[in-house]
Design an enzyme around this catalytic site. Structure first.
Site, PDB file in Angstrom:
ATOM      1  N   HIS A 115      13.773  19.173 -16.854  1.00  0.00           N
ATOM      2  CA  HIS A 115      13.054  19.752 -18.001  1.00  0.00           C
ATOM      3  C   HIS A 115      13.637  19.310 -19.333  1.00  0.00           C
ATOM      4  CE1 HIS A 115      10.468  22.478 -15.658  1.00  0.00           C
ATOM      5  NE2 HIS A 115      11.484  22.533 -14.830  1.00  0.00           N
ATOM      6  N   ASP A 140      16.760  24.348 -12.989  1.00  0.00           N
ATOM      7  CA  ASP A 140      15.667  24.515 -12.034  1.00  0.00           C
ATOM      8  C   ASP A 140      14.920  23.198 -11.853  1.00  0.00           C
ATOM      9  OD1 ASP A 140      14.877  24.817 -14.738  1.00  0.00           O
ATOM     10  OD2 ASP A 140      12.915  25.567 -14.093  1.00  0.00           O
ATOM     11  N   GLU A 141      14.274  23.089 -10.719  1.00  0.00           N
ATOM     12  CA  GLU A 141      13.314  22.018 -10.432  1.00  0.00           C
ATOM     13  C   GLU A 141      13.824  20.613 -10.738  1.00  0.00           C
ATOM     14  OE1 GLU A 141       9.008  24.006 -10.763  1.00  0.00           O
ATOM     15  OE2 GLU A 141       9.860  23.546 -12.716  1.00  0.00           O
ATOM     16  N   VAL A 142      15.038  20.307 -10.319  1.00  0.00           N
ATOM     17  CA  VAL A 142      15.522  18.928 -10.494  1.00  0.00           C
ATOM     18  C   VAL A 142      14.700  18.030  -9.571  1.00  0.00           C
ATOM     19  CG1 VAL A 142      17.464  17.393 -10.130  1.00  0.00           C
ATOM     20  CG2 VAL A 142      17.818  19.628 -11.208  1.00  0.00           C
ATOM     21  N   ASP A 176      17.614  27.608  -7.992  1.00  0.00           N
ATOM     22  CA  ASP A 176      17.483  26.267  -7.425  1.00  0.00           C
ATOM     23  C   ASP A 176      18.829  25.571  -7.251  1.00  0.00           C
ATOM     24  OD1 ASP A 176      15.426  27.237  -9.204  1.00  0.00           O
ATOM     25  OD2 ASP A 176      14.280  25.395  -8.852  1.00  0.00           O
TER      26      ASP A 176
END
Lengths: 598, 442
Positions: A279, A347-349, A398
């Protein structure tokens, strides 16, 4: 059947702490109906005693004083004096048949045991409030300044525009009332994403004020994301200069001070989040070399997506410069935000985004792993936050739970790490606390306020279906389909209200849950719609986290809460918060008639 | 007026902040006309009252989108907010409050303002269902009023109304038609439009069956459809006598249980508005020879997908995930602007049948909306329909143009916000300046 009693004994042996609660036999008869107290306070206080329905008017000279006086209460006293003196709340169904006391209340006296306790995690917010019968003064006593502020909010909600001519237009408050109140959870927050879309400072202040109305105490500010970097940081100003939407859409250090100070005056902590290493596309404007896969189309055909949604870019863990910039960012952030918590995102790598970089590809070819890359990143930033900046680091779950890229618990010492859960409801909360971490609960299935609003990604042919979806095919547009929202359906206030964030945890595990945060991700929100997205649904979570979602009988109290929340929403609107309606006005005017079951 | 609107949108501010000036495209020639003559928005002021200012702003925004019909669903079971000179008791007893009524002056102001923006106002007084609010003034003409709406939560068939607030006009009472005649007289004199919407949706069997006089009628061999026919036989000619075309919801003809014979609603003087079963019902309506207004709930209902408003609902108290459910909204999921934009309201019709489709209306039912959130519920999704009904949803090659429309709608939404309409954003601002980058497929 016979096995049941021995199972209960076994449970008692395993969890002695649960014994007191378990000892009380389940009530064989429903409890006697509670007298209709007509006390409109949201969130409902833990304990109210009000033996007879008597109200006292507030004197025209009504004032609030702290004894002894204290500067940290000055703003709250000023604010609530003005609010209480000017507000004339008329409940949708006003109380009838009450007695009006003759002695008006002239003074609300605050006493605080320890005014030096700073605002921070686990601060004591308890207070007691009393308006003695036939007394000209009411009292709030609290252990800390922050508890006194909660008491002031309660007092403001006790007042309403009743009494008729005898009250001479002055608000009236219940007389002979004793309230003893404290929250179930110490962490009760709202996450606002100011990166997908920008919100002017006044919208943030306005939101913080509404949070205080609801006794919420954490503003989790998701400041940056791939789409924009709106905060001007003194050491690395180029991030905002190249990463914000426009010069008018930046938060200066003056703005931040204003927000942090305003929040503190209402007892609201501000936890800043700079999401990284994922992000981070917006960092590429200033530092293109430290961001992988920046400015690429997010979902290339026949390849894995480069990001969870449009706008790509991740910090490159193999570029030492990434850490210099990240540390500058974090240092500046800790100077701007005094809170002991700092949110590091994580988050969300996305593996494909890293693999877009040739150096990363070589690293992987030589036997490196994605997990190793994330570990490098965490090891280069986390100890800095803990040791140099003296912060507890909050990450999204995560970082530990993956599913794709994660690090081991050894990299995340428990005493300085808090994990925020958003997937799999109660299951992931359990995994986090079972691993020994403190948890903040933001389960998307309950607490994501943006869900159920369809998809926002363009050129989506799935909507172009004229016929009813055929049986056996996955639903999309028809009832049961998600309409393009990954976390559909929309979370109604009842859904938020009913969530037990400790569901399925042992007593021991439950102590690790700090509280919860509702979250507004802003792909489909901006200043035009902010209030209606947040309120009154955040208020539903606020009550559950403050005094629970069950009545004295232990039954869920969502039916009772409906009428109270209708009234509270009505009051919030009058206080300038454009909260959406829960029901047609007909419903609160006909209590119970809009229920599903009579 | 449509040309003026177009010209206003051709202008924009160019130059630096210091030397800013309004510019307009030069050497441009626009030729324009709508595909459909009826491009509307339905607003329900019966569930929730909206101040006159909101209605005026909404009509103004409609004109900005070249929409031309404000379908005003004025009354419903929850409230009767319009003051009618011959029947003042209806609003006195049926409105939410003194300050939540539309006076004759209010109505005149709304109608005249709409006219000045080229927007027709089609009034709807929903009846015989959805009339609990009439019971304040005339309890004797309303069956099942004041009763709890769903006697058995496990038996939908037992319902007295489709949602809380039960009450239906009783066609067996002569007084019903006396009141109705006054209402139609007043409404047609307040609203000059050639259409009068008479409602007639969701007539609920349980409500009529709860009434002793109707029970007796049924015991004597009467049917619910005959009751509705008795009602329509009186109302339809009266509306026509006022030189109006009668609009009804499709239910009057297509409801499986309570409906009337087509002979009572001659196609020459009747238009049917469809809301169920997507294009299937549009087809049924036009095949029966009626003109149709399309408001299919699965495309054009703007309130859908917002969960349910009914209280004391244990369905939300479930620790499991709710991903697989509609979250309580009967017409979920939420209709995104793309969904609205892509709907072909003449889908599946022959060229001949398609001629009977006069247009469409997006609808905002207001169980969960009031003045605080009105703009965002309507805009920019109504704009998506407005374009599809004006110039279509396809490009010159015949391909659906929703991808290209995304960037234009982002810009138009921003312009609407600048004009004072709190339309919701359809994407992060990032997308607006990077055309195509926020698409699903490049």
């Amino acid at each position: 059947m016979a096995a049941l009693p021995s199972l209960v004994v076994l449970l008692l042996l395993l969890h002695p702490a649960a014994a007191p609660a378990a000892r009380a036999p389940p009530p064989s008869k429903p409890p006697p109906p509670q007298p209709n107290q007509k006390v409109f306070v949201w969130p409902k206080p833990t304990s109210i005693s009000w033996p007879s329905v008597v109200y006292a008017p507030l004197a025209p000279s009504f004032s609030i004083r702290a004894v002894p006086s204290h500067p940290s209460l000055r703003h709250a006293i000023g604010y609530y004096s003005r609010l209480i003196r000017s507000e004339r709340h008329m409940p949708l169904v006003p109380p009838a048949n009450y007695t009006l006391a003759r002695v008006p209340v002239r003074l609300l006296a605050l006493s605080v045991s320890d005014t030096e306790v700073p605002l921070g995690p686990a601060v004591d917010e308890s207070y007691t409030l009393s308006v003695p019968l036939d007394s000209a003064s009411a009292d709030i006593s609290a252990a800390t300044t922050w508890g006194a502020i909660r008491g002031l909010e309660t007092f403001s909600q006790l007042a309403w525009a009743g009494g008729g001519p005898a009250a001479a237009g002055q608000p009236i408050v219940p007389s002979g009332i004793e309230i003893s109140d404290r929250p179930h959870f110490t962490h009760r927050g709202i996450l606002l994403d100011t990166a997908r879309n920008y919100y002017p400072v006044r919208d943030i202040l306005h939101t913080i004020r509404a949070m205080a109305f609801n006794k919420l105490n954490v503003f989790h500010w998701h400041i940056t994301d791939s789409q924009s970097f709106p905060i001007v940081l003194p050491t690395v100003p180029n991030l905002a200069h190249h990463g914000s939407y426009s010069p008018a859409m930046r938060y200066t250090d003056k703005d931040v001070h204003r927000i942090v100070n305003y929040a503190a005056a209402f007892g609201v902590r501000v936890i800043p989040e700079i999401d990284m290493p994922g992000h981070a596309g917006s960092w590429a404007g200033a530092y293109p070399d430290i961001v992988t896969c920046a400015n690429k189309f997010w979902a290339p055909t026949a390849m894995p997506a480069l990001a969870a949604e449009p706008c790509t870019g991740q910090l490159n863990p193999l570029n030492p410069k990434a850490y210099r910039v990240a540390q500058d960012v974090l240092r500046d952030l800790s100077a701007l935000f005094p809170d002991p918590f700092l949110h590091g995102g994580a988050d969300e790598v996305n593996t494909a985004c890293w693999e877009d970089d040739p150096v990363v590809r070589r690293f992987l070819q030589e036997g490196g792993t994605h997990d190793h890359l994330l570990e490098l990143f965490v090891n280069a930033t986390r100890p800095f936050m803990v040791h140099e900046l003296n912060r507890t680091v909050v990450y999204w779950e995560d970082v530990l739970l993956g599913p794709k890229v994660m690090v081991g618990p050894t990299v995340l010492p428990r005493e300085t790490t808090v994990l925020q859960t958003w997937n799999n409801g109660a299951e992931n909360t359990k995994r986090i606390v079972a691993a020994g971490y403190r948890a903040i609960v933001s389960s998307a299935a309950y607490y994501y306020l943006d869900c159920g609003h369809g998809g926002w990604v363009g050129n989506d042919s799935r909507y172009d279906k004229q016929e009813k979806e055929s049986e056996g095919m996955p639903l999309f547009n028809d009832p049961g389909g998600n309409g393009g929202s990954w976390c559909a359906p929309f979370k109604t206030w009842q859904r938020l209200y009913d969530y037990d964030i400790l569901h399925g945890l042992t007593e021991e595990e439950a102590t690790l849950v700090l509280g919860g945060e509702v979250a507004l991700w802003s792909e489909q929100s901006d200043a035009a719609v902010l209030d209606g997205r947040l309120w009154p649904r955040a208020a539903a979570a606020a009550e559950t986290l403050w005094s629970g979602n069950k009545g004295a009988s232990g039954r869920k109290r969502y039916a009772n809460a409906t009428d109270r929340l209708n009234d509270w929403r009505h009051r919030m609107v009058a206080r300038g918060i454009r909260a959406e309606p829960l029901q047609p006005l007909w419903c609160p005017l006909h209590p119970g008639m809009c229920n599903l079951s009579q | 007026m449509r040309g003026l609107e177009t010209f206003s949108q051709l202008t924009w501010r160019a130059g630096s902040t210091k030397a800013e000036q309004l510019v307009v495209a030069a050497g441009v020639r626009v030729e324009d006309r709508p595909l459909y003559q009826h491009r509307g928005l339905m607003l329900d002021t019966g569930r929730t009252y909206f101040p006159v200012a909101d209605i005026l702003r909404t009509i103004d925004a409609m004109a900005g989108n070249k929409m031309n019909v404000f379908h005003w669903h004025i009354t419903d079971s929850q409230s009767f907010p319009i003051e009618l000179p011959s029947e003042p008791a209806l609003a006195e007893k049926g409105a939410y409050g003194d300050d939540m009524r539309y006076t004759v002056e209010d109505v005149t102001r709304i109608v005249e303002f709409a006219m000045s923006r080229g927007v027709r106002v089609v009034p709807e007084i929903d009846a015989p269902g959805h009339t609990a609010s009439w019971a304040g003034a005339y309890p004797e003409v309303v069956s099942c009023a004041g009763k709890f709406w769903l006697p058995d939560a496990n038996d939908w068939g037992s319902r007295l109304a489709a949602e809380p607030g039960s009450g239906q006009l009783n066609p067996l009472k002569a007084k019903t038609f006396e009141v109705m005649a006054n209402v139609i007289n007043d409404v047609t004199s307040l609203f000059p439009d050639g259409f009068y919407h008479a409602g007639a949706d969701e007539v609920t069997p349980g409500c009529w069956q709860a009434d002793p006089s109707i029970q007796a009628d049924i015991a004597n061999g009467g049917t619910l459809s005959q009751l509705l026919e008795k009602y329509v036989r009186a109302v339809h000619p009266h509306v026509v006598s006022k030189n109006r075309t009668a609009v009804f919801w499709e239910d009057v003809l297509l409801d499986a249980t309570v409906n009337v014979s087509a002979s009572l609603i001659p196609p020459a003087t009747t238009i049917l508005q469809t809301w169920n079963n997507g294009s299937n019902n549009t087809k049924l309506i036009v095949q029966a020879g009626y003109r149709a207004i399309v408001s299919s709930a699965s495309f054009y209902y703007l309130d859908c997908g917002h969960g349910d408003f009914v209280g004391n609902n244990a369905v939300y108290d479930d620790p499991r995930s709710d991903y697989d459910t509609n979250g309580g909204s009967w017409c979920g999921p939420f209709k995104t602007w793309q969904r609205v934009y892509d709907y072909d309201i003449a889908h599946g019709l022959t060229a001949e049948e398609a001629k009977l489709v006069i247009g469409g209306e997006v609808a905002l039912w207001t169980e969960q909306a009031d003045t605080t959130v009105l703009d965002a519920r309507i805009w920019p999704r109504a704009s998506a329909m407005a374009e599809a009904l004006w110039s279509g949803n396809r490009d010159a090659t015949g391909k659906k143009r929703y991808a290209e429309a995304t960037d234009r709608l982002n810009d138009w939404r921003q312009r609407m916000v600048g004009r004072g309409v709190r339309a919701e954003p359809i994407q992060p601002l990032w997308c607006r300046t990077r055309p195509g980058m926020c698409d699903l497929v490049r």
